[in-house]
Design a protein around this motif. Structure first.
Motif, mmCIF file in Angstrom:
data_model
loop_
_atom_site.group_PDB
_atom_site.id
_atom_site.type_symbol
_atom_site.label_atom_id
_atom_site.label_comp_id
_atom_site.label_asym_id
_atom_site.label_seq_id
_atom_site.Cartn_x
_atom_site.Cartn_y
_atom_site.Cartn_z
ATOM 1 N N GLN A 1 0.886 -1.365 0.175
ATOM 2 C CA GLN A 1 -0.003 0.204 -0.065
ATOM 3 C C GLN A 1 0.924 1.225 0.064
ATOM 4 N N LEU A 2 0.544 1.937 -0.902
ATOM 5 C CA LEU A 2 1.419 3.237 -1.055
ATOM 6 C C LEU A 2 0.904 4.253 0.001
ATOM 7 N N GLN A 3 1.968 4.879 0.649
ATOM 8 C CA GLN A 3 1.342 5.766 1.639
ATOM 9 C C GLN A 3 2.621 6.859 1.908
ATOM 10 N N LEU A 4 2.192 8.205 2.148
ATOM 11 C CA LEU A 4 2.957 9.157 2.317
ATOM 12 C C LEU A 4 2.509 9.863 3.762
ATOM 13 N N VAL A 5 3.318 9.911 4.695
ATOM 14 C CA VAL A 5 2.883 10.710 6.057
ATOM 15 C C VAL A 5 3.825 11.618 6.157
ATOM 16 N N GLU A 6 3.220 13.228 6.421
ATOM 17 C CA GLU A 6 3.796 14.282 6.874
ATOM 18 C C GLU A 6 3.778 14.276 8.338
ATOM 19 N N SER A 7 4.982 14.858 8.851
ATOM 20 C CA SER A 7 5.169 15.096 10.194
ATOM 21 C C SER A 7 5.824 16.333 10.532
ATOM 22 N N GLY A 8 5.840 17.036 11.629
ATOM 23 C CA GLY A 8 6.713 17.991 11.933
ATOM 24 C C GLY A 8 6.420 19.452 12.105
ATOM 25 N N GLY A 9 5.110 19.398 11.670
ATOM 26 C CA GLY A 9 4.277 20.936 11.727
ATOM 27 C C GLY A 9 3.945 21.329 12.991
ATOM 28 N N GLY A 10 3.609 22.550 13.238
ATOM 29 C CA GLY A 10 3.431 22.895 14.646
ATOM 30 C C GLY A 10 3.260 24.547 14.592
ATOM 31 N N LEU A 11 3.081 25.090 15.680
ATOM 32 C CA LEU A 11 3.198 26.469 15.990
ATOM 33 C C LEU A 11 4.390 27.148 16.219
ATOM 34 N N VAL A 12 4.746 28.011 15.469
ATOM 35 C CA VAL A 12 6.156 28.709 15.644
ATOM 36 C C VAL A 12 6.215 30.192 15.513
ATOM 37 N N GLN A 13 6.893 31.008 16.093
ATOM 38 C CA GLN A 13 7.096 32.515 16.015
ATOM 39 C C GLN A 13 7.630 33.044 14.714
ATOM 40 N N SER A 14 7.259 33.849 14.194
ATOM 41 C CA SER A 14 7.846 34.645 13.096
ATOM 42 C C SER A 14 9.210 34.580 13.194
#
Length: 128
Positions: A1-14
């Motif tokens: 089964q082909l799958q791509l999973v993103e991670s690492g996002g979040g809230l960060v200051q400018s």
């Protein structure tokens, strides 16, 4: 089964940094162009960056050049997007996608309609 999973996002200051990861399963990344896209609220999806299957070519949207770096970790079947000097206008859901351009390809693109496989996205929020 082909799958791509993103991670690492979040809230960060400018001005801050984040590193996104795209973990691929079901196929090996060195046969695919991998690209990152993003979609901000109320806006169309836009291409951000790409890396060729050989890893020899990378490309970036003008809006992120000099701030974002895409890289491959073929041994771990993962592609990363390192983001520096983040701005509030970078706030979006970030997606990785794959196009089967073949092993050893030396070109890449971030044309959404030509991508065969997509991840579910990871949210990046940059506060001012």
């Amino acid at each position: 089964q082909l799958q791509l999973v993103e991670s690492g996002g979040g809230l960060v200051q400018s001005g801050g940094s984040l590193r996104l990861s795209c973990a691929v399963s079901g196929f090996t990344v060195d046969y695919y162009t991998i690209a990152w896209f993003r979609q901000a609220p109320g806006k169309e999806r836009e291409g951000v960056s790409c890396t060729s299957s050989s890893g020899s070519m990378t490309d970036y949207a003008d809006s992120v050049k000099g701030r974002f770096t895409i890289s491959r970790d073929n041994a771990n079947n993962t592609v990363h997007l390192q983001m520096y000097s983040l701005k509030p206008e970078d706030t979006a859901v970030y997606y990785c996608a794959a196009d089967p351009t073949g092993y050893g390809s030396t070109w890449c693109h971030f044309i959404a309609k030509d991508m065969d496989f997509w991840g579910g996205g990871t949210l990046v929020t940059v506060s001012s």
